[in-house]
Scaffold this motif. Structure first.
Motif, PDB file in Angstrom:
ATOM      1  N   ARG A 206     -13.998 -16.885  -7.233  1.00  0.00           N
ATOM      2  CA  ARG A 206     -13.959 -15.728  -8.133  1.00  0.00           C
ATOM      3  C   ARG A 206     -13.192 -14.565  -7.530  1.00  0.00           C
ATOM      4  NH1 ARG A 206     -19.544 -13.663 -10.053  1.00  0.00           N
ATOM      5  NH2 ARG A 206     -18.130 -11.935 -10.541  1.00  0.00           N
ATOM      6  N   GLY A 207     -12.993 -14.591  -6.218  1.00  0.00           N
ATOM      7  CA  GLY A 207     -12.297 -13.490  -5.565  1.00  0.00           C
ATOM      8  C   GLY A 207     -13.151 -12.241  -5.476  1.00  0.00           C
ATOM      9  N   VAL A 208     -12.518 -11.140  -5.128  1.00  0.00           N
ATOM     10  CA  VAL A 208     -13.190  -9.848  -4.945  1.00  0.00           C
ATOM     11  C   VAL A 208     -12.379  -8.778  -5.654  1.00  0.00           C
ATOM     12  CG1 VAL A 208     -13.846  -8.070  -3.281  1.00  0.00           C
ATOM     13  CG2 VAL A 208     -14.233 -10.458  -2.742  1.00  0.00           C
ATOM     14  N   GLU A 209     -13.071  -7.924  -6.419  1.00  0.00           N
ATOM     15  CA  GLU A 209     -12.400  -6.754  -6.990  1.00  0.00           C
ATOM     16  C   GLU A 209     -12.552  -5.609  -6.003  1.00  0.00           C
ATOM     17  OE1 GLU A 209     -13.441  -4.052 -10.633  1.00  0.00           O
ATOM     18  OE2 GLU A 209     -12.325  -5.812 -11.340  1.00  0.00           O
ATOM     19  N   VAL A 210     -11.417  -5.124  -5.510  1.00  0.00           N
ATOM     20  CA  VAL A 210     -11.445  -4.155  -4.422  1.00  0.00           C
ATOM     21  C   VAL A 210     -10.458  -3.027  -4.701  1.00  0.00           C
ATOM     22  CG1 VAL A 210      -9.713  -5.444  -3.096  1.00  0.00           C
ATOM     23  CG2 VAL A 210     -11.253  -3.903  -1.902  1.00  0.00           C
ATOM     24  N   SER A 211     -10.820  -1.817  -4.250  1.00  0.00           N
ATOM     25  CA  SER A 211      -9.922  -0.663  -4.316  1.00  0.00           C
ATOM     26  C   SER A 211      -9.549  -0.270  -2.897  1.00  0.00           C
ATOM     27  CB  SER A 211     -10.589   0.513  -5.024  1.00  0.00           C
ATOM     28  OG  SER A 211     -10.888   0.191  -6.364  1.00  0.00           O
TER      29      SER A 211
ATOM     30  N   ILE B 232       0.853  -1.189   0.000  1.00  0.00           N
ATOM     31  CA  ILE B 232       0.000   0.000   0.000  1.00  0.00           C
ATOM     32  C   ILE B 232       0.890   1.241   0.000  1.00  0.00           C
ATOM     33  CG2 ILE B 232      -1.726   1.300   1.296  1.00  0.00           C
ATOM     34  CD1 ILE B 232      -2.767  -1.327   2.383  1.00  0.00           C
ATOM     35  N   GLY B 233       0.760   2.052  -1.041  1.00  0.00           N
ATOM     36  CA  GLY B 233       1.555   3.268  -1.158  1.00  0.00           C
ATOM     37  C   GLY B 233       0.676   4.485  -1.273  1.00  0.00           C
ATOM     38  N   ASP B 234       1.204   5.513  -1.927  1.00  0.00           N
ATOM     39  CA  ASP B 234       0.435   6.744  -2.082  1.00  0.00           C
ATOM     40  C   ASP B 234      -0.682   6.608  -3.105  1.00  0.00           C
ATOM     41  OD1 ASP B 234       1.822   8.324  -0.230  1.00  0.00           O
ATOM     42  OD2 ASP B 234       3.465   8.584  -1.647  1.00  0.00           O
ATOM     43  N   SER B 235      -0.547   5.656  -4.033  1.00  0.00           N
ATOM     44  CA  SER B 235      -1.547   5.480  -5.088  1.00  0.00           C
ATOM     45  C   SER B 235      -2.582   4.433  -4.691  1.00  0.00           C
ATOM     46  CB  SER B 235      -0.870   5.055  -6.398  1.00  0.00           C
ATOM     47  OG  SER B 235       0.082   6.010  -6.808  1.00  0.00           O
ATOM     48  N   LYS B 236      -3.765   4.574  -5.242  1.00  0.00           N
ATOM     49  CA  LYS B 236      -4.844   3.614  -4.991  1.00  0.00           C
ATOM     50  C   LYS B 236      -4.521   2.271  -5.633  1.00  0.00           C
ATOM     51  CE  LYS B 236      -8.639   4.098  -7.280  1.00  0.00           C
ATOM     52  NZ  LYS B 236      -9.936   4.598  -7.751  1.00  0.00           N
ATOM     53  N   ILE B 237      -4.800   1.195  -4.904  1.00  0.00           N
ATOM     54  CA  ILE B 237      -4.644  -0.165  -5.422  1.00  0.00           C
ATOM     55  C   ILE B 237      -6.016  -0.673  -5.843  1.00  0.00           C
ATOM     56  CG2 ILE B 237      -4.023  -2.537  -4.863  1.00  0.00           C
ATOM     57  CD1 ILE B 237      -2.120  -1.444  -2.771  1.00  0.00           C
ATOM     58  N   THR B 238      -6.142  -1.144  -7.083  1.00  0.00           N
ATOM     59  CA  THR B 238      -7.363  -1.788  -7.549  1.00  0.00           C
ATOM     60  C   THR B 238      -6.973  -3.151  -8.108  1.00  0.00           C
ATOM     61  OG1 THR B 238      -8.424   0.325  -8.075  1.00  0.00           O
ATOM     62  CG2 THR B 238      -9.355  -1.653  -9.093  1.00  0.00           C
TER      63      THR B 238
ATOM     64  N   VAL C 194     -11.584   7.802  -4.849  1.00  0.00           N
ATOM     65  CA  VAL C 194     -11.084   8.678  -3.793  1.00  0.00           C
ATOM     66  C   VAL C 194      -9.797   9.362  -4.253  1.00  0.00           C
ATOM     67  CG1 VAL C 194     -12.099   7.381  -1.879  1.00  0.00           C
ATOM     68  CG2 VAL C 194      -9.859   6.729  -2.751  1.00  0.00           C
ATOM     69  N   PHE C 195      -9.498  10.487  -3.626  1.00  0.00           N
ATOM     70  CA  PHE C 195      -8.276  11.246  -3.898  1.00  0.00           C
ATOM     71  C   PHE C 195      -7.666  11.639  -2.567  1.00  0.00           C
ATOM     72  CE2 PHE C 195      -6.513  15.538  -3.781  1.00  0.00           C
ATOM     73  CZ  PHE C 195      -5.475  15.449  -4.715  1.00  0.00           C
ATOM     74  N   THR C 196      -6.330  11.572  -2.471  1.00  0.00           N
ATOM     75  CA  THR C 196      -5.652  12.008  -1.262  1.00  0.00           C
ATOM     76  C   THR C 196      -4.363  12.721  -1.629  1.00  0.00           C
ATOM     77  OG1 THR C 196      -4.862  11.303   0.921  1.00  0.00           O
ATOM     78  CG2 THR C 196      -4.342   9.875  -0.930  1.00  0.00           C
TER      79      THR C 196
END
Length: 362
Positions: free
Chosen positions: A220-225, A142-148, A299-301
Motif C-alpha cells: 500500500r505504500g506510505v503517504e508522506v509529506s 525536493i525543492g522549496d515546496s512541500k512534497i506530498t 509546515v511553512f518555510t
C-alpha cells in the motif's frame, strides 16, 4: 554438520554481536532471533515468517542463505511424521486401471492447485520478498515546496547540495516510514512529525510527516509529506543592504527582541510548524502578502533576504523557529486565541553593525 540454529548462534558470538544490536539493525524482534537460534518454531506466527526472518538473519551474518534454508528444510523433513500411505495396508490387487487412473488425475490436479496457493501465500507473507504494485521506482526532487506523495519501497528523494543531489531511499513502508540517508536510517511513525539531519552536521535538513500507512501490507505504500527544513540551498546569498533601515528610522513603540548582531547581514530562514488549525499570512521582503489556511501537521518555510511580516490568527497553533548563522532561535509568540502580527527583519545602527530583530505589531 551443525544445525542452522547453532550456526546462527556461533557466528553471532564470533562477530561479538548481541541480539539487541542485531534486532535494531535488521528490524526483527529479538524474540524471533532467539527463536531462530534455538530452532523454536512456536514463537513465529507462521512458517513464512520464520523462513523470511531466517533469510534476513543469514544475510546479515554473511552466511550462505541457501545452505541455511536447506538445513532448515532437512530438519523439518526429519521431524515430520511418517506419511499414512507408507504404513497403511496394501490396497487389494484387484483394483482395475479404470479406477486408479481417474483417481490419480484428480490427485495431481488437487496437488498442483494446492502448491500454487501455498506459494502465493508464502510470497505474500514472506517479509524478505518485496512485492510492489508498481512497475518501477520513482524519484522526487525536493525543492522549496512541500512534497506530498504516496511512496513505495525503493522510491527515492533527491535533496540538492553543493556537491550534487543527495539520494534518500525509502527503506520501509510497513508499520513505519523508513528513509535511508547518508547519516543513517530514520523511521517516522503514523501521524508523527520528525526533523531529519541527512548529512550528519547536527542541523535538521528535512521535516517528515506520515499521514497514512499500513501495519500489515507494505504494497500500500506510505503517504508522506516532506519539506526542506531550511529551504533549498541558494546559489545567491545577496541581501538588499540598501533597503535595510537605520534604527532611528524604525518607529515602533513595542518591545523588540534582538536575535543576533553581526557586522554583516545575510538571508535567514523562517520555519513554522502547525499543531492546530490556523489562518496564516506572510509577506516576504517587498512581495505581496500570501494568505493560507494551515491544519495540524503542516509546515511553512521561507528564506527572506531582509525581512518578513507574519499574521497569525491563533498564536498557540503554531511553533516558529528562525535559523540564522547556523543557529536556531525559537519565538515566544503569545497565548491561545491571541491574534498576532510580527515583523522579523534586519536593521542597522550608526556604527555599521546589523541586528536581526523581531517586532510585535498591533
Amino acid at each position: 554438520m551443525d544445525s542452522f540454529g547453532e550456526i546462527l548462534h556461533n557466528t553471532r558470538v564470533q562477530k561479538n554481536l548481541d541480539l539487541d544490536k542485531v534486532a535494531r539493525e535488521i528490524s526483527i524482534d529479538k524474540r524471533y532471533l532467539q527463536g531462530l537460534e534455538e530452532e523454536d518454531n512456536s514463537v513465529f506466527p507462521g512458517e513464512a515468517y520464520m523462513i523470511g526472518f531466517l533469510r534476513n538473519y543469514s544475510n546479515y551474518l554473511e552466511l550462505n542463505t541457501e545452505l541455511m534454508l536447506k538445513l532448515y528444510n532437512n530438519k523439518k523433513i526429519q521431524e515430520s511424521p511418517v506419511p499414512v500411505e507408507l504404513i497403511s495396508k496394501p490396497k487389494p490387487t484387484w483394483l482395475t486401471p479404470a479406477v486408479i487412473v481417474p483417481c490419480a488425475l484428480v490427485f495431481v490436479v488437487i496437488l498442483t492447485v494446492s502448491i500454487l496457493l501455498i506459494r502465493k501465500n508464502h510470497l505474500k507473507d514472506d517479509p524478505s520478498v518485496v512485492v510492489s504494485n508498481k512497475i518501477q521506482t520513482k524519484q522526487y526532487d525536493i525543492g522549496d515546496s512541500k512534497i506530498t506523495e504516496r511512496v513505495y519501497k525503493g522510491d527515492q528523494f533527491l535533496f540538492p547540495s553543493d556537491n550534487g543531489p543527495i539520494v534518500l531511499t525509502v527503506r520501509e513502508t510497513r508499520s513505519s516510514f523508513g528513509l535511508d540517508t547518508p547519516s543513517g536510517v530514520f523511521y517516522t511513525d503514523l501521524a508523527d512529525e520528525q526533523e531529519v539531519d541527512i548529512n550528519g552536521d547536527s542541523v535538521p535538513d528535512l521535516i517528515i510527516y506520515v499521514s497514512d500507512l499500513s501495519y500489515t501490507d507494505e504494497t500500500r505504500g506510505v503517504e508522506v509529506s516532506i519539506l526542506a527544513r531550511h529551504g533549498v540551498p541558494s546559489s545567491s546569498n545577496d541581501v538588499y543592504v540598501e533597503d535595510i533601515p537605520f534604527i532611528a528610522d524604525v518607529k515602533n513603540s513595542h518591545p523588540q527582541n534582538v536575535l543576533l548582531e553581526d557586522n554583516r547581514p545575510y538571508p535567514f530562514t523562517v520555519n513554522a510548524s502547525f499543531i492546530n488549525q490556523c489562518l496564516f499570512r506572510n509577506s516576504v521582503d517587498s512581495d505581496d502578502s500570501v494568505e493560507t489556511y494551515f491544519t495540524k501537521g503542516e509546515v511553512f518555510t521561507a528564506n527572506p533576504h531582509n525581512a518578513i511580516r507574519l499574521w497569525i490568527s491563533n498564536s498557540e497553533s503554531v511553533k516558529i523557529n528562525i535559523v540564522a548563522d547556523t543557529k536556531t532561535y525559537s519565538l515566544d509568540i503569545g497565548k491561545a486565541g491571541h491574534v498576532l502580527v510580527e515583523d522579523i527583519k534586519w536593521i542597522k545602527d550608526n556604527e555599521g553593525r546589523y541586528r536581526l530583530v523581531v517586532f510585535e505589531l498591533d
